[in-house]
Motif scaffolding. Structure first.
Motif, PDB file in Angstrom:
ATOM      1  N   ILE A 153      17.647  32.754  14.815  1.00 50.16           N
ATOM      2  CA  ILE A 153      18.787  33.636  14.544  1.00 50.16           C
ATOM      3  C   ILE A 153      19.753  33.601  15.740  1.00 50.16           C
ATOM      4  CG2 ILE A 153      19.522  36.047  14.253  1.00 50.16           C
ATOM      5  CD1 ILE A 153      16.881  36.416  12.611  1.00 50.16           C
ATOM      6  N   VAL A 154      19.223  33.665  16.942  1.00 51.86           N
ATOM      7  CA  VAL A 154      20.071  33.623  18.137  1.00 51.86           C
ATOM      8  C   VAL A 154      20.745  32.255  18.250  1.00 51.86           C
ATOM      9  CG1 VAL A 154      20.154  33.915  20.644  1.00 51.86           C
ATOM     10  CG2 VAL A 154      18.614  35.343  19.272  1.00 51.86           C
ATOM     11  N   LYS A 155      20.014  31.198  17.958  1.00 51.51           N
ATOM     12  CA  LYS A 155      20.600  29.850  17.983  1.00 51.51           C
ATOM     13  C   LYS A 155      21.725  29.723  16.953  1.00 51.51           C
ATOM     14  CE  LYS A 155      16.673  27.084  19.558  1.00 51.51           C
ATOM     15  NZ  LYS A 155      15.722  26.026  19.159  1.00 51.51           N
ATOM     16  N   GLN A 156      21.512  30.278  15.765  1.00 53.88           N
ATOM     17  CA  GLN A 156      22.532  30.218  14.717  1.00 53.88           C
ATOM     18  C   GLN A 156      23.758  31.024  15.112  1.00 53.88           C
ATOM     19  OE1 GLN A 156      22.190  28.178  11.938  1.00 53.88           O
ATOM     20  NE2 GLN A 156      24.383  28.590  11.747  1.00 53.88           N
ATOM     21  N   TRP A 157      23.555  32.139  15.800  1.00 53.46           N
ATOM     22  CA  TRP A 157      24.679  32.946  16.296  1.00 53.46           C
ATOM     23  C   TRP A 157      25.567  32.101  17.199  1.00 53.46           C
ATOM     24  CZ3 TRP A 157      24.758  35.963  21.274  1.00 53.46           C
ATOM     25  CH2 TRP A 157      25.901  36.776  21.372  1.00 53.46           C
ATOM     26  N   ILE A 189      14.428  31.758  25.961  1.00 58.94           N
ATOM     27  CA  ILE A 189      13.626  32.346  24.886  1.00 58.94           C
ATOM     28  C   ILE A 189      12.928  31.278  24.042  1.00 58.94           C
ATOM     29  CG2 ILE A 189      15.028  34.444  24.784  1.00 58.94           C
ATOM     30  CD1 ILE A 189      16.275  33.366  22.173  1.00 58.94           C
ATOM     31  N   SER A 190      13.322  30.021  24.204  1.00 57.99           N
ATOM     32  CA  SER A 190      12.760  28.932  23.400  1.00 57.99           C
ATOM     33  C   SER A 190      11.591  28.206  24.079  1.00 57.99           C
ATOM     34  CB  SER A 190      13.854  27.903  23.076  1.00 57.99           C
ATOM     35  OG  SER A 190      14.876  28.494  22.318  1.00 57.99           O
ATOM     36  N   LEU A 191      11.330  28.512  25.320  1.00 54.81           N
ATOM     37  CA  LEU A 191      10.245  27.850  26.049  1.00 54.81           C
ATOM     38  C   LEU A 191       8.887  28.197  25.428  1.00 54.81           C
ATOM     39  CD1 LEU A 191      11.614  28.488  29.641  1.00 54.81           C
ATOM     40  CD2 LEU A 191      11.553  26.289  28.435  1.00 54.81           C
ATOM     41  N   GLU A 192       7.899  27.396  25.735  1.00 55.33           N
ATOM     42  CA  GLU A 192       6.557  27.614  25.204  1.00 55.33           C
ATOM     43  C   GLU A 192       5.810  28.683  25.991  1.00 55.33           C
ATOM     44  OE1 GLU A 192       5.413  26.282  22.362  1.00 55.33           O
ATOM     45  OE2 GLU A 192       7.354  25.300  22.162  1.00 55.33           O
ATOM     46  N   ASN A 193       4.875  29.354  25.341  1.00 59.98           N
ATOM     47  CA  ASN A 193       4.004  30.318  26.020  1.00 59.98           C
ATOM     48  C   ASN A 193       3.379  29.654  27.236  1.00 59.98           C
ATOM     49  OD1 ASN A 193       4.175  32.735  24.480  1.00 59.98           O
ATOM     50  ND2 ASN A 193       2.982  31.763  22.873  1.00 59.98           N
ATOM     51  N   GLY A 194       3.293  30.402  28.315  1.00 65.12           N
ATOM     52  CA  GLY A 194       2.709  29.885  29.538  1.00 65.12           C
ATOM     53  C   GLY A 194       3.748  29.387  30.527  1.00 65.12           C
ATOM     54  N   ASN A 195       4.967  29.096  30.067  1.00 62.61           N
ATOM     55  CA  ASN A 195       6.024  28.668  30.987  1.00 62.61           C
ATOM     56  C   ASN A 195       6.438  29.883  31.816  1.00 62.61           C
ATOM     57  OD1 ASN A 195       8.726  28.046  32.030  1.00 62.61           O
ATOM     58  ND2 ASN A 195       8.547  26.202  30.776  1.00 62.61           N
ATOM     59  N   MET A 224       8.842  34.909  21.406  1.00 60.05           N
ATOM     60  CA  MET A 224       9.306  35.505  20.151  1.00 60.05           C
ATOM     61  C   MET A 224       9.037  34.531  19.009  1.00 60.05           C
ATOM     62  SD  MET A 224      12.939  37.379  20.966  1.00 60.05           S
ATOM     63  CE  MET A 224      13.643  36.201  22.099  1.00 60.05           C
ATOM     64  N   PRO A 225       8.904  35.041  17.790  1.00 54.06           N
ATOM     65  CA  PRO A 225       8.720  34.138  16.644  1.00 54.06           C
ATOM     66  C   PRO A 225       9.893  33.168  16.517  1.00 54.06           C
ATOM     67  CG  PRO A 225       8.334  36.423  16.001  1.00 54.06           C
ATOM     68  CD  PRO A 225       8.890  36.446  17.399  1.00 54.06           C
ATOM     69  N   GLN A 226       9.612  31.952  16.073  1.00 53.57           N
ATOM     70  CA  GLN A 226      10.658  30.932  15.946  1.00 53.57           C
ATOM     71  C   GLN A 226      11.803  31.411  15.057  1.00 53.57           C
ATOM     72  OE1 GLN A 226      10.784  27.982  17.755  1.00 53.57           O
ATOM     73  NE2 GLN A 226      12.882  28.012  17.005  1.00 53.57           N
TER      74      GLN A 226
END
Length: 122
Positions: free
Chosen positions: A110-114, A86-92, A103-105
Motif C-alpha cells: 500500500i505504501v509502495k503504491q502510494w 519497511i521492506s527489509l527482511e526480519n533480522g536486518n 509489516m505484512p507485505q
C-alpha cells in the motif's frame, strides 16, 4: 485599428501561454485521481499503527524524525528511504518498525503504491 487589436490578442495569447506550469512533477490538482492510494485514506493509519510509537511529534527510542504529518511521511519516502526500511527482511538491523517484526507485505505494498500513484494527500 484591426492591426492593433490583432497585435493585442497575439500578445495576450503569448503572455498567457508563458504562464503555464511545465513541471510535470508538480501536480496541478492536489486531489488524487479516483482509485489512487492516498495518505489520508490509506497510508496514515499504517503509519499511526506501526511508526508513531517511536516517530511521534517528539521522537523516542532513538528515532531521528517525526512521522506525524503528511509532509513528514512524504519527505521520509522521498529522501529517507522509508519504503526500503519497511521492506527489509526480519533480522536486518535497520528494518522498521525497529526490532520487527516486518509489516505484512500487503501493508508495505500500500505504501509502495502510494508512492507510485504520486504521494497524494487526499
Amino acid at each position: 485599428m484591426k492591426l492593433q487589436k490583432a497585435f493585442a490578442l497575439l500578445s495576450a495569447t503569448i503572455f498567457l501561454a508563458g504562464c503555464s506550469n511545465d513541471d510535470s512533477s508538480t501536480p496541478m490538482n492536489s486531489t488524487a485521481p479516483v482509485g489512487s492510494v492516498t495518505y489520508n485514506k490509506d497510508v496514515k493509519s499504517i503509519i499511526d499503527n506501526n511508526c508513531i510509537v517511536c516517530h511521534a511529534a517528539v521522537p523516542t527510542n532513538g528515532a531521528p524524525i517525526s512521522l506525524v504529518t503528511y509532509a513528514q511521511v512524504k519527505e521520509a519516502v522521498l529522501k529517507r528511504s522509508l519504503i526500503i526500511r519497511i521492506s527489509l527482511e526480519n533480522g536486518n538491523s535497520v528494518l522498521m518498525p525497529k526490532g520487527g517484526p516486518r509489516m505484512p507485505q500487503e501493508t508495505i505494498d500500500i505504501v509502495k503504491q502510494w508512492e507510485k500513484d504520486g504521494l497524494f494527500e487526499k
